[in-house]
Design a protein around this motif. Sequence first.
Motif, PDB file in Angstrom:
ATOM      1  N   ALA A 178      28.253  16.970 -47.940  1.00 38.05           N
ATOM      2  CA  ALA A 178      28.968  15.921 -47.196  1.00 38.05           C
ATOM      3  C   ALA A 178      30.392  15.756 -47.717  1.00 38.05           C
ATOM      4  N   ILE A 179      30.574  15.815 -49.019  1.00 41.21           N
ATOM      5  CA  ILE A 179      31.903  15.670 -49.629  1.00 41.21           C
ATOM      6  C   ILE A 179      32.801  16.836 -49.212  1.00 41.21           C
ATOM      7  N   ILE A 180      32.254  18.026 -49.230  1.00 39.05           N
ATOM      8  CA  ILE A 180      33.041  19.205 -48.881  1.00 39.05           C
ATOM      9  C   ILE A 180      33.340  19.230 -47.385  1.00 39.05           C
ATOM     10  N   GLU A 181      32.400  18.806 -46.569  1.00 45.69           N
ATOM     11  CA  GLU A 181      32.640  18.750 -45.122  1.00 45.69           C
ATOM     12  C   GLU A 181      33.777  17.780 -44.796  1.00 45.69           C
ATOM     13  N   LYS A 182      33.849  16.687 -45.532  1.00 49.08           N
ATOM     14  CA  LYS A 182      34.941  15.718 -45.343  1.00 49.08           C
ATOM     15  C   LYS A 182      36.281  16.383 -45.683  1.00 49.08           C
ATOM     16  N   PHE A 183      36.296  17.164 -46.773  1.00 48.95           N
ATOM     17  CA  PHE A 183      37.514  17.881 -47.141  1.00 48.95           C
ATOM     18  C   PHE A 183      37.876  18.919 -46.082  1.00 48.95           C
ATOM     19  N   VAL A 184      36.882  19.663 -45.588  1.00 51.40           N
ATOM     20  CA  VAL A 184      37.132  20.683 -44.565  1.00 51.40           C
ATOM     21  C   VAL A 184      37.772  20.039 -43.339  1.00 51.40           C
ATOM     22  N   SER A 185      37.300  18.869 -42.969  1.00 49.50           N
ATOM     23  CA  SER A 185      37.872  18.153 -41.828  1.00 49.50           C
ATOM     24  C   SER A 185      39.344  17.794 -42.085  1.00 49.50           C
ATOM     25  N   LYS A 186      39.644  17.303 -43.293  1.00 47.68           N
ATOM     26  CA  LYS A 186      41.036  16.984 -43.659  1.00 47.68           C
ATOM     27  C   LYS A 186      41.897  18.244 -43.647  1.00 47.68           C
ATOM     28  N   PHE A 187      41.327  19.343 -44.152  1.00 52.73           N
ATOM     29  CA  PHE A 187      42.050  20.615 -44.187  1.00 52.73           C
ATOM     30  C   PHE A 187      42.415  21.056 -42.774  1.00 52.73           C
ATOM     31  N   LYS A 188      41.452  21.011 -41.868  1.00 53.97           N
ATOM     32  CA  LYS A 188      41.696  21.439 -40.487  1.00 53.97           C
ATOM     33  C   LYS A 188      42.736  20.560 -39.793  1.00 53.97           C
ATOM     34  N   THR A 189      42.761  19.285 -40.134  1.00 57.29           N
ATOM     35  CA  THR A 189      43.772  18.379 -39.575  1.00 57.29           C
ATOM     36  C   THR A 189      45.162  18.713 -40.131  1.00 57.29           C
ATOM     37  N   ALA A 190      45.235  18.955 -41.436  1.00 55.55           N
ATOM     38  CA  ALA A 190      46.513  19.239 -42.086  1.00 55.55           C
ATOM     39  C   ALA A 190      47.045  20.625 -41.743  1.00 55.55           C
ATOM     40  N   PHE A 191      46.143  21.592 -41.545  1.00 56.55           N
ATOM     41  CA  PHE A 191      46.539  22.987 -41.319  1.00 56.55           C
ATOM     42  C   PHE A 191      45.779  23.556 -40.115  1.00 56.55           C
ATOM     43  N   PRO A 192      46.044  23.057 -38.921  1.00 59.54           N
ATOM     44  CA  PRO A 192      45.255  23.468 -37.748  1.00 59.54           C
ATOM     45  C   PRO A 192      45.364  24.955 -37.407  1.00 59.54           C
ATOM     46  N   ASP A 193      46.434  25.621 -37.804  1.00 56.93           N
ATOM     47  CA  ASP A 193      46.618  27.031 -37.463  1.00 56.93           C
ATOM     48  C   ASP A 193      46.160  27.991 -38.559  1.00 56.93           C
ATOM     49  N   MET A 194      45.711  27.454 -39.695  1.00 57.16           N
ATOM     50  CA  MET A 194      45.292  28.303 -40.808  1.00 57.16           C
ATOM     51  C   MET A 194      43.845  28.745 -40.608  1.00 57.16           C
ATOM     52  N   PRO A 195      43.601  30.049 -40.524  1.00 61.59           N
ATOM     53  CA  PRO A 195      42.215  30.521 -40.418  1.00 61.59           C
ATOM     54  C   PRO A 195      41.415  30.097 -41.653  1.00 61.59           C
ATOM     55  N   LEU A 196      40.223  29.595 -41.404  1.00 61.11           N
ATOM     56  CA  LEU A 196      39.370  29.069 -42.466  1.00 61.11           C
ATOM     57  C   LEU A 196      38.009  29.745 -42.376  1.00 61.11           C
ATOM     58  N   GLU A 197      37.510  30.156 -43.513  1.00 62.92           N
ATOM     59  CA  GLU A 197      36.177  30.765 -43.552  1.00 62.92           C
ATOM     60  C   GLU A 197      35.393  30.096 -44.668  1.00 62.92           C
ATOM     61  N   ARG A 198      34.142  29.824 -44.406  1.00 62.11           N
ATOM     62  CA  ARG A 198      33.266  29.243 -45.423  1.00 62.11           C
ATOM     63  C   ARG A 198      32.596  30.375 -46.188  1.00 62.11           C
ATOM     64  N   SER A 199      32.342  30.151 -47.469  1.00 66.18           N
ATOM     65  CA  SER A 199      31.757  31.188 -48.310  1.00 66.18           C
ATOM     66  C   SER A 199      30.675  30.568 -49.192  1.00 66.18           C
ATOM     67  N   ASP A 200      29.534  31.201 -49.231  1.00 66.94           N
ATOM     68  CA  ASP A 200      28.418  30.731 -50.057  1.00 66.94           C
ATOM     69  C   ASP A 200      28.875  30.697 -51.511  1.00 66.94           C
ATOM     70  N   GLU A 201      28.736  29.533 -52.127  1.00 70.24           N
ATOM     71  CA  GLU A 201      29.195  29.412 -53.511  1.00 70.24           C
ATOM     72  C   GLU A 201      28.041  29.237 -54.496  1.00 70.24           C
ATOM     73  N   ARG A 202      26.822  29.548 -54.051  1.00 72.17           N
ATOM     74  CA  ARG A 202      25.693  29.470 -54.987  1.00 72.17           C
ATOM     75  C   ARG A 202      25.945  30.369 -56.176  1.00 72.17           C
ATOM     76  N   PHE A 203      25.673  29.865 -57.328  1.00 73.16           N
ATOM     77  CA  PHE A 203      25.752  30.583 -58.608  1.00 73.16           C
ATOM     78  C   PHE A 203      27.170  30.842 -59.109  1.00 73.16           C
ATOM     79  N   THR A 204      28.212  30.489 -58.351  1.00 76.04           N
ATOM     80  CA  THR A 204      29.562  30.824 -58.839  1.00 76.04           C
ATOM     81  C   THR A 204      29.887  30.099 -60.138  1.00 76.04           C
ATOM     82  N   SER A 205      29.462  28.849 -60.285  1.00 78.82           N
ATOM     83  CA  SER A 205      29.742  28.133 -61.537  1.00 78.82           C
ATOM     84  C   SER A 205      28.966  28.735 -62.701  1.00 78.82           C
ATOM     85  N   LYS A 206      27.720  29.122 -62.460  1.00 80.18           N
ATOM     86  CA  LYS A 206      26.936  29.768 -63.516  1.00 80.18           C
ATOM     87  C   LYS A 206      27.541  31.119 -63.881  1.00 80.18           C
ATOM     88  N   MET A 207      27.976  31.861 -62.873  1.00 79.00           N
ATOM     89  CA  MET A 207      28.610  33.154 -63.130  1.00 79.00           C
ATOM     90  C   MET A 207      29.928  32.957 -63.885  1.00 79.00           C
TER      91      MET A 207
END
Length: 138
Positions: free
Chosen positions: A70-99
């Motif tokens: 929910a926190i990240i989705e709120k940020f994604v919404s702000k990002f899309k508002t601030a940068f409507p023309d910037m291509p955005l892709e979501r990426s699975d971040e499981r294990f990145t902190s452990k790695m």
Amino acid sequence: MPRILSIDYGIKRTGIAVTDELQIIASGLTTIPSETTIAFLKEYFLKEKVVKVLIGEPKQMNGLPSESTAIIEKFVSKFKTAFPDMPLERSDERFTSKMAFQTMIDSGLKKKQRQNKALVDEIAATIMLQDYLTRKMI
């Protein structure tokens, strides 16, 4: 060639990584307070040409959204508002902190240095971006 930027957005801190201009290697850029992310990106996009932004998508082991979604989705919404023309892709971040933490151990960082959570976030963003680059090349 423009860069690709990745964002490991968190409640307190946001790790940011970016590719080189040839989009071959991902490198950690910085870790910033999360509330400053949009302002930081506005300034960065003025200085550097960025063709795409990856934002981590937190998931549980079973693939369902995690509690921080929910926190990240709120940020994604702000990002899309601030940068409507910037291509955005979501990426699975499981294990990145452990790695990232394991990378710190493997690189010989002392225990005190490994407690630097800002560095963990930056390395996690770098791992996410490098994984994306690897998949793109296949």
